[in-house]
Design a protein around this motif. Structure first.
Motif: not given
Length: 118
Positions: A28-32, A97-99, A1-2
């Motif tokens: 495990g996330f990438r910030i758009n 906005y996170i992927i 969870q972010v």
């Protein structure tokens, strides 16, 4: 969870400066993109500034006074606010906005109060 955690709000006199920070934590996330919004009492939440990659956008009301920047290594976005005015008083919210995997979602911070006295 972010999670997005903001800091840096407070009380300042008109003409002064404040710097807000917002750090995204999790795995495990990438910030758009990341952005700052604000909501004054009795008003709708409005976009203040957004950063997407190397591009930035500002609302007309803060252009030339506020600067948004990011530190990719720290998953952190900053908002440097100069020449503050009483009308800048609001709760400021960080947005990202996170992927994660193949899905994208909007995340919000808890908000930080900025009060500018005249």
């Amino acid at each position: 969870q972010v999670q997005l955690v903001e800091s840096g709000g407070g009380l300042v006199q008109a003409g002064g400066s404040l710097k807000l920070s917002c750090a995204a934590s999790g795995s495990g996330f990438r910030i758009n993109s990341m952005a700052w919004y604000r909501q004054a009492v009795g008003k709708q939440r409005e976009l203040v500034a957004r950063i997407t990659g190397g591009s930035t956008d500002y609302s007309d009301s803060v252009k030339g006074r506020f600067t948004i920047s990011g530190d990719n290594a720290k998953n952190t976005v900053y908002l440097q606010m100069n020449s503050l005015k009483p009308e800048d008083t609001a709760v400021y919210y960080c947005n990202a906005y996170i992927i994660t995997g193949l899905r994208g979602n909007n995340y919000w911070g808890q908000g930080t109060q900025v009060t500018v006295s005249s």
